[in-house]
Design an enzyme around this catalytic site. Structure first.
Site, PDB file in Angstrom:
ATOM      1  N   CYS A   1       0.798  -1.228   0.000  1.00 58.09           N
ATOM      2  CA  CYS A   1       0.000   0.000   0.000  1.00 58.09           C
ATOM      3  C   CYS A   1       0.831   1.279   0.000  1.00 58.09           C
ATOM      4  CB  CYS A   1      -0.964  -0.002   1.194  1.00 58.09           C
ATOM      5  SG  CYS A   1      -0.153   0.274   2.774  1.00 58.09           S
TER       6      CYS A   1
ATOM      7  N   CYS B   1      12.305  -7.774  12.707  1.00 58.75           N
ATOM      8  CA  CYS B   1      12.882  -8.704  11.746  1.00 58.75           C
ATOM      9  C   CYS B   1      11.881  -8.863  10.599  1.00 58.75           C
ATOM     10  CB  CYS B   1      13.130 -10.034  12.454  1.00 58.75           C
ATOM     11  SG  CYS B   1      13.902 -11.273  11.421  1.00 58.75           S
TER      12      CYS B   1
HETATM   13 ZN   LIG Z   1       0.467  -1.749   3.757  1.00 59.01          ZN
END
Ligand SMILES: [Zn+2]
Length: 133
Positions: A51, A120
């Site tokens: 996104c 991580c």
């Molecule tokens: Zn996203």
């Protein structure tokens, strides 16, 4: 703006490669030392592949030796969300994009100062954008 982005499974499958889909939508983990960012040292921002949400900055990236890109802090607490993950016989804290709920990786309490955290992440969940100028 942190308005939620929701897409159908079919849309995500169309937008992502099978490897990106496996990691970001199914909570998979790329093999260590396989991703494009674990040893990458460019200056700039790491965005959510799904996104475009700004997630992490190169200034907080460190070499964890794990084979995955590792950071000690997100750009802001509002850009990510965490959830308890008890999969694979372990209790871990999952890190997700707050905007599109993509799985990014896990956070562990063994990172360097000042936070002591180690985010991580999977290279496959990120898109690096270099600093201009
Ligand atoms: Zn996203």
């Amino acid at each position: 703006m942190s308005k939620k982005i929701t897409r159908s499974d079919a849309e995500w499958r169309r937008l992502l490669t099978p490897e990106q889909y496996e990691v970001t939508r199914l909570g998979g983990t790329e093999p260590p030392f396989s991703g494009q960012y674990y040893a990458f040292k460019g200056r700039g921002k790491y965005r959510c592949l799904g996104c475009g949400n700004d997630l992490f900055r190169s200034e907080t990236k460190f070499d964890s030796g794990t084979g995955w890109p590792s950071f000690w802090a997100p750009i802001s607490e509002g850009s990510i969300e965490t959830a308890r993950d008890t999969g694979q016989g372990m209790v871990r804290t999952e890190v997700k994009c707050r905007r599109c709920s993509a799985h990014l990786g896990h956070v562990f309490p063994d990172g360097p100062p000042p936070t002591g955290l180690r985010y991580c992440l999977n290279s496959l969940a990120l898109k690096f954008v270099g600093e201009e100028g």
